[in-house]
Design a protein around this motif. Structure first.
Motif, PDB file in Angstrom:
ATOM      1  N   ASP A 164     -68.159  11.362  55.351  1.00 41.41           N
ATOM      2  CA  ASP A 164     -67.910  11.641  53.789  1.00 41.41           C
ATOM      3  C   ASP A 164     -68.790  12.635  53.020  1.00 41.41           C
ATOM      4  O   ASP A 164     -68.539  13.202  51.986  1.00 41.41           O
ATOM      5  N   LYS A 165     -69.802  13.087  53.809  1.00 47.07           N
ATOM      6  CA  LYS A 165     -70.911  14.411  53.228  1.00 47.07           C
ATOM      7  C   LYS A 165     -70.342  15.652  54.032  1.00 47.07           C
ATOM      8  O   LYS A 165     -70.868  16.871  53.599  1.00 47.07           O
ATOM      9  N   ARG A 166     -69.247  15.521  54.831  1.00 50.07           N
ATOM     10  CA  ARG A 166     -69.092  16.890  55.557  1.00 50.07           C
ATOM     11  C   ARG A 166     -67.754  17.389  54.917  1.00 50.07           C
ATOM     12  O   ARG A 166     -67.547  18.540  55.419  1.00 50.07           O
ATOM     13  N   PHE A 167     -66.948  16.816  54.043  1.00 48.72           N
ATOM     14  CA  PHE A 167     -65.907  17.220  53.473  1.00 48.72           C
ATOM     15  C   PHE A 167     -65.914  17.636  52.057  1.00 48.72           C
ATOM     16  O   PHE A 167     -66.586  16.909  51.311  1.00 48.72           O
ATOM     17  N   TYR A 168     -65.277  18.950  51.687  1.00 47.00           N
ATOM     18  CA  TYR A 168     -65.179  19.451  50.251  1.00 47.00           C
ATOM     19  C   TYR A 168     -63.714  19.673  50.185  1.00 47.00           C
ATOM     20  O   TYR A 168     -63.129  20.288  50.850  1.00 47.00           O
ATOM     21  N   GLY A 169     -63.052  19.118  49.138  1.00 55.32           N
ATOM     22  CA  GLY A 169     -61.902  19.635  48.862  1.00 55.32           C
ATOM     23  C   GLY A 169     -61.679  19.714  47.231  1.00 55.32           C
ATOM     24  O   GLY A 169     -62.358  18.628  46.615  1.00 55.32           O
ATOM     25  N   ILE A 170     -60.985  20.551  47.014  1.00 59.10           N
ATOM     26  CA  ILE A 170     -60.529  20.779  45.235  1.00 59.10           C
ATOM     27  C   ILE A 170     -59.656  19.692  44.714  1.00 59.10           C
ATOM     28  O   ILE A 170     -59.625  19.497  43.552  1.00 59.10           O
TER      29      ILE A 170
END
Length: 176
Positions: A164-170
């Motif tokens: 959960d800390k490794r993904f970023y999405g707009i």
């Protein structure tokens, strides 16, 4: 063993790009053999990614390093790209973005400055990222959705406890 020196990179302003790059120390005999193989580039990159998801070679990106690199990736947004998504794996990174500047200029800045920052915090010296990177221009909405979902689920699929800390999405529902 046939080793290619440079990958062909396609750069076009306003193009949506999927880019993967890995730590220098993640390269081992198996990866060097795979890189030098005659496999089609997309199949080769898929196998490399599968291997890196399980490998601990060059795995520096844990804990605070994830937050540090994520903040740095976001900081480049205003001038270099419109960031759509990224996944920071222990030894490699996947990015999806709309290009605002030349790809080689962007990657040189991104990898160069982040290497200095990460090496400094880790108390290490030398090359942090492998010189080359894999890029693929997104062709259509289907390709976009596949790339977005791959990035979104990469850490989960690899079984990382801190996925959960490794993904970023707009956004959750990818749209072109």
């Amino acid at each position: 063993m046939k080793i290619f020196k440079h990958l062909h990179h396609y750069s076009r302003l306003n193009a949506v790009q999927f880019v993967t790059f890995r730590t220098q120390d993640s390269l081992d005999a198996y990866l060097n053999q795979l890189i030098g193989s005659d496999l089609e580039m997309s199949k080769k990159q898929w196998r490399i990614d599968q291997y890196l998801d399980k490998s601990r070679e060059g795995a520096y990106l844990y804990g605070n390093m994830i937050c540090l690199l994520a903040a740095y990736l976001k900081s480049l947004e205003s001038n270099f790209y419109d960031l759509i998504a990224f996944s920071i794996m222990p030894n490699h990174v996947h990015l999806l973005f709309t290009q605002k500047t030349g790809l080689s200029c962007l990657m040189q800045k991104l990898k160069g400055e982040s290497a200095i920052l990460l090496n400094q915090v880790l108390g290490r010296q030398g090359k942090f990222w492998q010189k080359d990177y894999y890029d693929k221009q997104i062709r259509d909405e289907r390709h976009y959705c596949i790339a977005y979902e791959y990035i979104k689920n990469n850490a989960l699929k690899a079984g990382l406890k801190d996925a959960d800390k490794r993904f970023y999405g707009i956004h959750e529902e990818p749209q072109l």
